[in-house]
Design an enzyme around this catalytic site. Structure first.
Site, PDB file in Angstrom:
ATOM      1  N   LYS A  89      48.300  31.605  66.708  1.00 60.10           N
ATOM      2  CA  LYS A  89      48.600  32.822  65.869  1.00 60.10           C
ATOM      3  C   LYS A  89      49.892  32.868  65.720  1.00 60.10           C
ATOM      4  O   LYS A  89      50.264  34.185  66.436  1.00 60.10           O
ATOM      5  CB  LYS A  89      47.410  34.048  65.953  1.00 60.10           C
TER       6      LYS A  89
HETATM    7  N1  PMP Z   1      42.357  31.058  60.332  1.00 58.72           N
HETATM    8  C1  PMP Z   1      43.547  32.023  60.340  1.00 58.72           C
HETATM    9  C2  PMP Z   1      44.635  31.391  59.343  1.00 58.72           C
HETATM   10  C3  PMP Z   1      43.445  33.288  60.508  1.00 58.72           C
HETATM   11  O1  PMP Z   1      44.685  33.931  60.309  1.00 58.72           O
HETATM   12  C4  PMP Z   1      42.377  33.895  61.053  1.00 58.72           C
HETATM   13  C5  PMP Z   1      42.072  35.246  61.538  1.00 58.72           C
HETATM   14  N2  PMP Z   1      42.544  35.378  62.811  1.00 58.72           N
HETATM   15  C6  PMP Z   1      41.388  32.852  61.220  1.00 58.72           C
HETATM   16  C7  PMP Z   1      41.330  31.626  60.593  1.00 58.72           C
HETATM   17  C8  PMP Z   1      39.782  33.730  61.988  1.00 58.72           C
HETATM   18  O2  PMP Z   1      39.927  33.862  63.142  1.00 58.72           O
HETATM   19  P1  PMP Z   1      39.160  34.812  63.782  1.00 58.72           P
HETATM   20  O3  PMP Z   1      37.711  34.524  63.649  1.00 58.72           O
HETATM   21  O4  PMP Z   1      39.557  34.536  65.290  1.00 58.72           O
HETATM   22  O5  PMP Z   1      39.792  36.166  63.596  1.00 58.72           O
END
Ligand code: PMP
Length: 306
Positions: free
Chosen positions: A159
């Site tokens: 991230k």
């Molecule tokens: N894809 C992207 C690009 C994101 O920014 C997120 C949000 N964190 C997700 C998928 C979903 O991840 P999560 O379920 O861990 O929040």
């Protein structure tokens, strides 16, 4: 506007919200090399406050940092404790938690070695990211003209702050065109994910999501797969095309901010009956039961704030 809380945890101590400032020559501000997390905390039905899958989020923060060669100057346990401390200081029993790790001021240019690694944790109240109405009735999505990153151009398992320029461009494009959320295709033309969500389709009773090749390993995605397996719902991780979305019975997005948001329309085509379908509703209900502490089987996903 983000609703101000009292404190932000910054480099090891709690400071007043308005004092959490950075210098304009902070390295990450210029080059985007930094990482962050998005975490939610919920009030459980018995009145306690619980952070959802905190361990997994802290682990992903450290993985993201490792990918971009940043060493976080705290242990995982210290970050976990700091998140609890910030929630308590802000008297916040539910809402959003944003840890961010970035390079501070010092050297400039691309090859810096000694800039301080700075860590902050903010918390604020945040309701349904794609709207209460969207959560109930489903949202309208559109495939963006911007592709998701090539896996050897940006590191999508992390991230990483800079990765989000791509998400922002896609989101702006589709919101300007009158839609709620963007679907991004991978560089080969297969569906990848939303601008800040993973994506699932349902066809003939089978739940399908994209493999992790070019997408963020979403913790909500993993939660949905685990829930489906517990319910004996068949799940497959396999690539699909945009027209497979058009003929899907159901589509939903998953993410910490978006939680489980049904998609009622994609590229102006009605999805299924044009409203959240039975599988989406079942998964949504199971997910919300878990975060409210109503399902003993998943109690280990809740990190109680004390
Ligand atoms: N894809 C992207 C690009 C994101 O920014 C997120 C949000 N964190 C997700 C998928 C979903 O991840 P999560 O379920 O861990 O929040």
């Amino acid at each position: 506007m983000v609703q101000k809380a009292k404190k932000i945890w910054f480099d090891g101590k709690l400071v007043n919200w308005d004092d959490a400032q950075v210098h304009v020559l902070s390295h990450t501000l210029h080059y985007g090399v930094g990482v962050f997390e998005g975490i939610r905390c919920y009030k459980t039905e018995d009145g306690q406050s619980a952070v959802f899958r905190l361990k997994e989020h802290v682990d992903r923060l450290f993985d993201s940092a490792h990918i971009v060669l940043i060493e976080i100057p705290f242990t995982r346990e210290e970050i976990r404790a700091a998140i609890h401390k910030t929630l308590v200081a802000n008297e916040q029993s539910e809402g959003y938690i944003r840890p961010i790790v970035f390079l501070g001021e010092g050297e400039m240019g691309l090859h810096v070695r000694n800039n301080p690694v700075r860590v902050a944790i903010a918390t604020w109240p945040w309701g349904a990211y794609l709207g209460e109405d969207g959560m109930k009735k489903g949202i309208r999505a559109k495939v963006s003209s911007f592709n998701r990153h090539h896996p050897n151009a940006a590191m999508s398992k992390g991230k990483v702050i800079g990765n989000y320029v791509n998400s922002v461009l896609a989101k702006w494009e589709v919101v300007k065109a009158g839609y709620d959320e963007a679907v991004l295709l991978d560089p080969e033309g297969y569906v990848a994910e939303g601008s800040g969500e993973n994506i699932f389709i349902v066809r003939n009773g089978i739940l399908q999501t994209t493999p992790l090749t070019s997408v963020l390993p979403g913790i909500t995605r993993d939660s949905v797969i685990t829930i489906a397996q517990k319910f004996d719902i068949p799940v497959k991780e396999a690539r699909f095309t945009r027209d497979e979305m058009y003929i899907a019975d159901e589509i939903f997005f998953t993410g910490t901010a978006a939680e489980i948001t049904p998609v009622r329309e994609v590229d102006d085509r009605k999805v299924g009956a044009g409203k959240p379908g039975p599988m989406t509703k079942r998964i949504q209900a199971a997910f919300f039961d878990i975060i409210l502490g109503k399902n003993a089987l998943f109690q280990h996903w809740l990190d109680l704030v004390k």
